[in-house]
Enzyme design. Structure first.
Site, PDB file in Angstrom:
ATOM      1  N   HIS A  69       0.640  -0.812  -0.056  1.00  0.00           N
ATOM      2  CA  HIS A  69      -0.015  -0.274   0.277  1.00  0.00           C
ATOM      3  C   HIS A  69       1.136   1.535  -0.295  1.00  0.00           C
ATOM      4  O   HIS A  69       2.482   1.294   0.935  1.00  0.00           O
ATOM      5  CB  HIS A  69      -0.631  -0.341   1.242  1.00  0.00           C
ATOM      6  CG  HIS A  69      -0.558  -0.208   2.340  1.00  0.00           C
ATOM      7  ND1 HIS A  69       0.018   1.240   2.619  1.00  0.00           N
ATOM      8  CD2 HIS A  69       0.074  -1.046   3.104  1.00  0.00           C
ATOM      9  CE1 HIS A  69       0.485   0.764   4.905  1.00  0.00           C
ATOM     10  NE2 HIS A  69       0.710  -0.293   4.677  1.00  0.00           N
ATOM     11  N   ASP A  76      -0.455   4.029   1.266  1.00  0.00           N
ATOM     12  CA  ASP A  76      -0.953   5.020   2.013  1.00  0.00           C
ATOM     13  C   ASP A  76      -0.340   5.345   3.628  1.00  0.00           C
ATOM     14  O   ASP A  76       0.437   3.836   2.997  1.00  0.00           O
ATOM     15  CB  ASP A  76      -2.657   4.800   2.110  1.00  0.00           C
ATOM     16  CG  ASP A  76      -2.952   3.695   2.460  1.00  0.00           C
ATOM     17  OD1 ASP A  76      -2.720   2.587   1.967  1.00  0.00           O
ATOM     18  OD2 ASP A  76      -4.212   3.307   3.143  1.00  0.00           O
ATOM     19  N   ASP A  78       6.907   1.548   7.148  1.00  0.00           N
ATOM     20  CA  ASP A  78       5.084   1.230   6.885  1.00  0.00           C
ATOM     21  C   ASP A  78       4.326   2.021   5.552  1.00  0.00           C
ATOM     22  O   ASP A  78       3.727   3.112   6.196  1.00  0.00           O
ATOM     23  CB  ASP A  78       4.447   1.304   8.415  1.00  0.00           C
ATOM     24  CG  ASP A  78       2.612   0.173   7.762  1.00  0.00           C
ATOM     25  OD1 ASP A  78       2.727  -0.316   6.879  1.00  0.00           O
ATOM     26  OD2 ASP A  78       2.196   0.932   8.815  1.00  0.00           O
ATOM     27  N   GLU A 101      -4.738   0.272   2.575  1.00  0.00           N
ATOM     28  CA  GLU A 101      -4.878  -0.232   3.532  1.00  0.00           C
ATOM     29  C   GLU A 101      -4.853   0.489   5.099  1.00  0.00           C
ATOM     30  O   GLU A 101      -5.441  -0.698   5.790  1.00  0.00           O
ATOM     31  CB  GLU A 101      -4.040  -0.649   3.416  1.00  0.00           C
ATOM     32  CG  GLU A 101      -3.201  -2.479   4.322  1.00  0.00           C
ATOM     33  CD  GLU A 101      -2.994  -1.966   5.586  1.00  0.00           C
ATOM     34  OE1 GLU A 101      -2.675  -2.953   6.518  1.00  0.00           O
ATOM     35  OE2 GLU A 101      -2.269  -0.908   5.778  1.00  0.00           O
ATOM     36  N   GLU A 102      -4.541   1.484   5.044  1.00  0.00           N
ATOM     37  CA  GLU A 102      -4.728   2.051   6.604  1.00  0.00           C
ATOM     38  C   GLU A 102      -5.586   2.962   6.829  1.00  0.00           C
ATOM     39  O   GLU A 102      -6.030   3.387   7.804  1.00  0.00           O
ATOM     40  CB  GLU A 102      -3.524   3.090   6.961  1.00  0.00           C
ATOM     41  CG  GLU A 102      -2.131   3.455   5.981  1.00  0.00           C
ATOM     42  CD  GLU A 102      -1.631   1.821   7.768  1.00  0.00           C
ATOM     43  OE1 GLU A 102      -2.527   1.708   8.489  1.00  0.00           O
ATOM     44  OE2 GLU A 102      -0.405   1.554   7.297  1.00  0.00           O
ATOM     45  N   GLU A 142       4.323  -5.819   4.677  1.00  0.00           N
ATOM     46  CA  GLU A 142       4.209  -5.305   5.842  1.00  0.00           C
ATOM     47  C   GLU A 142       5.496  -5.788   6.293  1.00  0.00           C
ATOM     48  O   GLU A 142       5.973  -6.863   6.168  1.00  0.00           O
ATOM     49  CB  GLU A 142       2.870  -6.074   6.645  1.00  0.00           C
ATOM     50  CG  GLU A 142       1.408  -5.313   5.781  1.00  0.00           C
ATOM     51  CD  GLU A 142       0.604  -4.400   6.057  1.00  0.00           C
ATOM     52  OE1 GLU A 142       1.571  -3.538   7.245  1.00  0.00           O
ATOM     53  OE2 GLU A 142       0.277  -3.928   5.007  1.00  0.00           O
TER      54      GLU A 142
END
Length: 378
Positions: free
Chosen positions: A66, A68, A99, A133-134, A162
């Site tokens: 991801h 974001d 992340d 994702e977040e 991740e």
């Protein structure tokens, strides 16, 4: 500057607070198209996603992640601006360093090098990237997986970037995740004056024994991959704020993180049975965030472990601990899924950071996985 570190910094400069992408995916697609990937933007709602693939036939290895990031909080609390990457000593600081823009960069650089050396490799390489994702995770990976199914695509192996490592790069990879089941319980009572409890019905008093029973319940014993299922109350709300009013209702929010030893249907049934046994007048709303998944053994776990050992000398621990990830949307398709990325000690924190030399090493690990899975027959 190393190519992986440079691309990480380029991605970090884009303030892609969920669900914004801020141009990260365009940069990634530009790099991937330059080395022969076919890229398909897949926007859903306000979320940017893309699918990319290299190769014509054979098993499909996908890198998923991801673009974001979570909000920074007060920027004054950061030692340096969160979207201006700062390298101090051997540490790279900034939102997304761990992340997971470092992982995204490592994926791209690993594939660039692999494809340059093996343009006619067996099998196919894919990228499944989202900017959701977040956030709610409604228009991101789950929608792309649906699109792939509609187009007849089947993922064999998936590496999610991740940040899985605990103390050093590659010491832990996630080969599964617990399921997550949310509940909002509303217990009904009757409001009244606190001096005349006989004329009211206090829902807090009524619910307390039932909540204690839920907290004391053993839901399962776990297994060698999963700890026992955990039930945790996160919020309790009741009352008007006055000290002399018995509330008319109580709201309790709780969550199950559950193993493969129990299903979400069983958890719902057992919870309701406990509430019914205590004679509560209640309403209960359920929300399933994700089912548990497990990739216990197989070619992907073996390739990841072997590559980590080659490039770091470390033996890797398999773990299913932690929160949910987008792997929960990919594993149900039948794919083998692992999560492998940098050390996670500072994710979502002020002054998020990563050990800078870990990023090119992570790219080498990803390339090693590609070699083990797609060159095995060469």
């Amino acid at each position: 500057m190393d190519a992986t570190l440079q691309l990480t910094c380029d991605l970090m400069r884009r303030a892609s607070v969920t669900p914004e992408d801020a141009g990260c995916q365009a940069l990634m697609m530009q790099r991937l198209e330059a080395c022969g990937f076919s890229c398909t933007p897949l926007p859903f709602g306000e979320v940017e996603n893309f699918w990319a693939v290299h190769g014509d036939a054979g098993p499909l290895l996908v890198f998923a992640g991801h673009t974001d990031v979570v909000p920074t909080g007060p920027e004054a609390h950061w030692q340096s601006p969160p979207f201006e990457p700062s390298i101090r000593g051997e540490t790279l600081y900034g939102r997304g360093a761990a992340d997971m823009k470092g992982s995204l960069a490592a994926m791209v650089v690993a594939c660039e090098a692999f494809v340059a050396e093996h343009p006619d490799h067996a099998g196919r390489i894919g990228f499944l990237i989202t900017s959701d994702e977040e956030g709610p995770a409604i228009d991101g990976t789950v929608r792309v997986v649906e699109w792939l199914a509609e187009h007849g695509e089947h993922i064999d192996w998936c590496v999610v970037g991740e940040p899985s490592s605990s103390a050093a790069l590659g010491d832990v990879i996630k080969n599964g995740r617990r399921g997550s089941l949310n509940a909002t319980l509303t217990v009904k009572g009757q409001q009244g004056h606190i001096a005349y409890p006989q004329l009211a019905d206090n829902p807090i008093h009524r619910a307390a024994p039932a909540l204690a029973a839920l907290c004391a319940e053993t839901w399962d014993a776990g297994n060698r991959f999963f700890p026992p299922t955990s039930m945790q109350i996160s919020n309790i709300r009741a009352g008007t704020g006055a000290t002399n009013v018995i509330p008319g209702e109580l709201e309790v929010v709780f969550n199950f993180r559950f193993s493969t030893e129990v299903t979400d249907a069983e958890l719902r049934q057992r919870t309701e049975a406990i509430l019914d046994a205590h004679g509560l007048h209640y309403e209960l709303r359920w929300s399933l965030s994700g089912q548990p998944f497990l990739t216990a053994e197989g070619a992907l776990v073996e390739a990841a472990r072997d590559s980590i050992r080659e490039h770091t000398g470390r033996e890797t621990e398999l773990s299913t601990a932690g929160g949910t990830s987008d792997g929960r949307f990919i594993a149900p398709t039948g794919a083998q899924v692992v999560e492998l990325g940098p050390v996670n000690a500072t994710i979502h924190k002020v002054d998020e950071c990563v050990h800078a030399p870990d990023l090119p090493q992570l790219a080498a690990i990803y390339r090693g996985i590609l070699e083990r899975l797609l060159l095995a027959g060469d």
